[in-house]
Write a protein that holds these residues in place. Structure first.
Motif, PDB file in Angstrom:
ATOM      1  N   ARG B  78       0.815  -1.210   0.000  1.00 46.05           N
ATOM      2  CA  ARG B  78       0.000   0.000   0.000  1.00 46.05           C
ATOM      3  C   ARG B  78       0.853   1.266   0.000  1.00 46.05           C
ATOM      4  N   THR B  79       0.368   2.263  -0.741  1.00 46.00           N
ATOM      5  CA  THR B  79       1.045   3.552  -0.692  1.00 46.00           C
ATOM      6  C   THR B  79       0.564   4.294   0.550  1.00 46.00           C
ATOM      7  N   LEU B  80       1.270   5.374   0.860  1.00 50.87           N
ATOM      8  CA  LEU B  80       0.907   6.166   2.028  1.00 50.87           C
ATOM      9  C   LEU B  80      -0.522   6.710   1.879  1.00 50.87           C
ATOM     10  N   LEU B  81      -0.903   7.019   0.627  1.00 54.97           N
ATOM     11  CA  LEU B  81      -2.236   7.564   0.391  1.00 54.97           C
ATOM     12  C   LEU B  81      -3.319   6.533   0.728  1.00 54.97           C
ATOM     13  N   HIS B  82      -3.080   5.279   0.359  1.00 54.98           N
ATOM     14  CA  HIS B  82      -4.041   4.226   0.697  1.00 54.98           C
ATOM     15  C   HIS B  82      -4.134   4.055   2.200  1.00 54.98           C
ATOM     16  N   ARG B  83      -2.962   4.115   2.865  1.00 53.50           N
ATOM     17  CA  ARG B  83      -2.938   3.982   4.325  1.00 53.50           C
ATOM     18  C   ARG B  83      -3.771   5.096   4.962  1.00 53.50           C
ATOM     19  N   GLU B  84      -3.623   6.288   4.367  1.00 47.70           N
ATOM     20  CA  GLU B  84      -4.324   7.448   4.919  1.00 47.70           C
ATOM     21  C   GLU B  84      -5.835   7.276   4.782  1.00 47.70           C
ATOM     22  N   LYS B  85      -6.263   6.729   3.660  1.00 50.07           N
ATOM     23  CA  LYS B  85      -7.689   6.729   3.350  1.00 50.07           C
ATOM     24  C   LYS B  85      -8.459   5.539   3.939  1.00 50.07           C
ATOM     25  N   ILE B  86      -7.735   4.466   4.272  1.00 49.74           N
ATOM     26  CA  ILE B  86      -8.409   3.296   4.842  1.00 49.74           C
ATOM     27  C   ILE B  86      -7.851   3.062   6.236  1.00 49.74           C
ATOM     28  N   GLN B  87      -8.655   3.302   7.237  1.00 49.87           N
ATOM     29  CA  GLN B  87      -8.168   3.239   8.616  1.00 49.87           C
ATOM     30  C   GLN B  87      -8.890   2.181   9.437  1.00 49.87           C
ATOM     31  N   LEU B  88      -8.391   1.996  10.655  1.00 50.94           N
ATOM     32  CA  LEU B  88      -8.852   0.887  11.487  1.00 50.94           C
ATOM     33  C   LEU B  88      -9.137   1.368  12.904  1.00 50.94           C
ATOM     34  N   VAL B  89     -10.204   0.858  13.491  1.00 55.33           N
ATOM     35  CA  VAL B  89     -10.424   0.985  14.928  1.00 55.33           C
ATOM     36  C   VAL B  89     -10.502  -0.445  15.462  1.00 55.33           C
ATOM     37  N   GLN B  90      -9.620  -0.759  16.407  1.00 55.48           N
ATOM     38  CA  GLN B  90      -9.508  -2.144  16.853  1.00 55.48           C
ATOM     39  C   GLN B  90     -10.464  -2.464  17.982  1.00 55.48           C
ATOM     40  N   GLN B  91     -10.541  -3.763  18.231  1.00 61.57           N
ATOM     41  CA  GLN B  91     -11.448  -4.241  19.267  1.00 61.57           C
ATOM     42  C   GLN B  91     -10.995  -3.835  20.665  1.00 61.57           C
ATOM     43  N   ASN B  92      -9.710  -4.040  20.952  1.00 67.91           N
ATOM     44  CA  ASN B  92      -9.251  -3.881  22.321  1.00 67.91           C
ATOM     45  C   ASN B  92      -8.561  -2.537  22.524  1.00 67.91           C
ATOM     46  N   PRO B  93      -9.269  -1.585  23.163  1.00 66.41           N
ATOM     47  CA  PRO B  93      -8.661  -0.260  23.326  1.00 66.41           C
ATOM     48  C   PRO B  93      -7.504  -0.279  24.329  1.00 66.41           C
ATOM     49  N   LEU B  94      -7.361  -1.377  25.086  1.00 60.63           N
ATOM     50  CA  LEU B  94      -6.248  -1.469  26.036  1.00 60.63           C
ATOM     51  C   LEU B  94      -4.926  -1.610  25.311  1.00 60.63           C
ATOM     52  N   SER B  95      -4.949  -2.352  24.211  1.00 54.89           N
ATOM     53  CA  SER B  95      -3.682  -2.597  23.532  1.00 54.89           C
ATOM     54  C   SER B  95      -3.477  -1.721  22.309  1.00 54.89           C
ATOM     55  N   SER B  96      -4.535  -1.055  21.836  1.00 52.38           N
ATOM     56  CA  SER B  96      -4.373  -0.307  20.588  1.00 52.38           C
ATOM     57  C   SER B  96      -3.680   1.044  20.790  1.00 52.38           C
ATOM     58  N   LEU B  97      -3.524   1.465  22.056  1.00 52.67           N
ATOM     59  CA  LEU B  97      -2.768   2.695  22.324  1.00 52.67           C
ATOM     60  C   LEU B  97      -1.486   2.305  23.058  1.00 52.67           C
ATOM     61  N   ASN B  98      -0.386   2.881  22.632  1.00 53.98           N
ATOM     62  CA  ASN B  98       0.907   2.554  23.242  1.00 53.98           C
ATOM     63  C   ASN B  98       0.942   3.045  24.688  1.00 53.98           C
ATOM     64  N   PRO B  99       1.101   2.124  25.658  1.00 52.11           N
ATOM     65  CA  PRO B  99       1.056   2.528  27.072  1.00 52.11           C
ATOM     66  C   PRO B  99       2.184   3.474  27.475  1.00 52.11           C
ATOM     67  N   ARG B 100       3.238   3.536  26.675  1.00 51.98           N
ATOM     68  CA  ARG B 100       4.392   4.371  27.026  1.00 51.98           C
ATOM     69  C   ARG B 100       4.391   5.705  26.292  1.00 51.98           C
ATOM     70  N   ARG B 101       3.342   5.980  25.516  1.00 50.09           N
ATOM     71  CA  ARG B 101       3.309   7.263  24.817  1.00 50.09           C
ATOM     72  C   ARG B 101       2.018   7.996  25.211  1.00 50.09           C
TER      73      ARG B 101
END
Lengths: 277, 279
Positions: B78-101
């Motif tokens: 995928r190009t960066l443009l495809h990455r930009e236009k097709i996004q994801l929201v995951q099931q587990n909000p505990l792991s989808s955000l980096n705990p150290r950032r």
């Protein structure tokens, strides 16, 4: 930071560790000012006062050529700590990078990097250091090279395992889907999650590096005279046991204080830095 | 339909090798997604719905078949443009955000990668994104561990918005949350869809959620697409036996319960959609 200090100070063991380490670091840094005989760090000979037991004048006695043991221990700490800093400053970045890259990229990078690491890990550390020291001249620089060569693979292993576990976490997937580069994911997303383990291991290793450096110089392959070194002080002193006990006992205790102090802190640091606490 | 679909799958197939056997996780699936609609993909675990999501996101390449976006075939890399236009929201909000950032750092990543706004503008853009998903801008400097599950899921949604995506794949976005928070997140998603003209691919096993949010439903079984119909039509008159069994498995709501819900939803509306920081 404040929370970390609170936890460190609430645990009696870590307070002891912190005190010991502070003592070692301060004496090493301030050796020029607090040593009773700073010139004794070098090649000084004073046969009139040779081999004196502990006294008010020489708290920890003098060695066979009449140098103050206390002053030499302070300067030896400086050498040991310097060695520890240099070894870890080189070994940790190498090991961590190898572990991160192998763990995140997988495939052939994983295979090649981790087999090299395995080869290093399968050699007994002291034997490898002895071999390297044998090939090269037994100088302080070569001592550092030897200790560094056997230290980085442990960090590679540690970080590799954490990276493998972190790689499947949702935040890595999220960064990939956003289109973040591999460098960003490895060093900005995964590395921060390895830091608690790395820092804890570094603290513990600081003591071990001091110990192994002392072992090498005990065997006559480390720091060379007249530079003061705890390992060689113990080694030379053994020839005069049991009469001149202070020649071995005090440098031995000095090694113990440093290694014990770092180990105590390392254990508590693991708790402090764990993100889940 | 006359309009060109925003996303379409043609004979999508994906095999996985397990030891010596090959398992066909997704078997010859074709469907179109129109701009602005919410297509739900339902099915049991192992029915291939997540594999389809992964192929849409470019995480796995299809074994055969193609995906196209605005009529153009999506490449494996995928190009960066495809990455930009097709996004994801995951099931587990505990792991989808980096705990150290920090929250801000997680949101900044999308802005930085896709160069949205200037460096100086981005901190304000982060604040706006947080407001848009109903969070206080002061959350920016917090770490994910200081947030509740629902709040974290809002951040994950904000991250998809930060990309200015057109298609959002929602992989069971509410199944890790409790019922009340679920309802609020669904309402937020629906609002954002209308506001930004987003297209949703909503993966779930929860048919009651589907009824609330989806325009059309695709039912998967053993990697095959067994039924694809408008939500109302599907619930009123399911043609396939399997769909019927899925629907009949949904807990039945009695008339008393419906009345009770009506009364309760008024009181709930009064305390607003924003969760308290401690919730």
């Amino acid at each position: 930071m404040k929370r970390a200090l609170t936890i460190l100070l609430s645990n009696p063991l870590s307070v002891v560790g912190l005190t010991l380490v502070t003592f070692v670091v301060l004496t090493a840094l301030l050796a020029d000012f607090i040593s009773p005989y700073p010139e004794h760090a070098g090649a000084v000979v004073d046969f009139l006062n040779a081999n004196k037991p502990p006294s008010a004048e020489y708290w920890l006695g003098t060695d066979v050529v009449g140098r103050d043991q206390l002053s030499r221990i302070f300067y030896a700490y400086r050498v040991s700590l310097g060695l520890g800093v240099v070894v870890l400053a080189i070994a940790v970045p190498i090991g961590v990078t190898v572990g991160l890259v192998a763990g995140y990229l997988g495939g052939w990078a994983d295979y090649v990097l981790m087999r090299i690491t395995d080869v290093f890990l399968s050699i007994p550390p002291l034997v490898l250091a002895l071999a390297i020291m044998g090939l090269l001249e037994p100088t302080l620089l070569n001592g550092m090279i030897a200790v560094t060569a056997m230290w980085w693979p442990w960090y590679a292993r540690l970080v590799y395992n954490i990276t493998r576990a972190q790689k499947v976490e949702g935040y890595v997937l999220a960064a990939e889907v956003i289109g973040a580069g591999k460098l960003h994911i490895i060093f900005r997303e995964i590395l921060p999650n390895c830091m608690p383990s790395i820092i804890t291991k570094m603290t513990l290793d600081f003591g071990f590096v001091i110990l192994i450096a002392a072992s090498l110089s005990f065997l006559g392959l480390g720091v060379q005279a007249p530079t003061p070194d705890l390992g060689s002080m113990v080694s030379e002193g053994t020839r005069y046991l049991p009469d001149s006990w202070w020649l071995t006992v005090f440098p031995g205790i000095a090694i113990l204080i440093a290694v014990f102090g770092f180990n105590l802190i390392g254990d508590v640091l693991r708790e402090v830095l764990d993100p889940d606490l | 339909m006359t309009a060109q679909p925003i996303l379409s799958a043609h004979n999508l197939t994906r095999d996985f090798r397990v030891g010596k056997r090959t398992i066909r996780a997704v078997d010859d699936i074709s469907f179109d997604v129109q701009k602005g609609e919410c297509l739900a993909i339902v099915g049991e675990s192992g029915s291939g719905k997540s594999t389809v999501a992964n192929m849409i996101l470019g995480i796995h390449p299809p074994t055969s078949g193609t995906l196209s976006f605005h009529g153009e075939e999506l490449p494996v890399k995928r190009t960066l443009l495809h990455r930009e236009k097709i996004q994801l929201v995951q099931q587990n909000p505990l792991s989808s955000l980096n705990p150290r950032r920090s929250i801000a750092a997680s949101l900044r990543l999308a802005l930085d990668v896709h160069k949205h706004g200037t460096r100086g503008e981005r901190p304000q853009m982060v604040q706006k994104l947080l407001e848009e998903v109903g969070l206080d801008p002061s959350f920016a400097n917090r770490s994910p561990s200081a947030l509740s599950g629902g709040q974290r899921q809002r951040v994950a949604i904000a991250r998809a918005l930060a990309c200015q995506s057109e298609v959002v794949v929602l992989d069971e976005p509410t199944s890790a949350l409790d019922v009340l928070v679920q309802a609020r997140i669904l309402r937020l998603l629906d609002d954002l869809r209308t506001m930004h003209g987003l297209t949703f691919i909503f993966i779930t096993h929860d048919l009651s959620v589907v009824r609330n949010i989806a325009d059309r439903v695709a039912v998967f079984q053993y990697g095959k697409l067994v039924e694809l119909a408008d939500t109302e039509a599907l619930f009123e008159n399911p043609t396939e036996e399997y769909t019927r069994s899925l629907i009949s498995a949904v807990p039945v709501v009695s008339t008393e319960e419906v009345e009770l819900r009506g009364r309760l939803s008024k009181t709930e509306a009064a305390d607003g959609g924003v969760e308290s920081p401690g919730a």
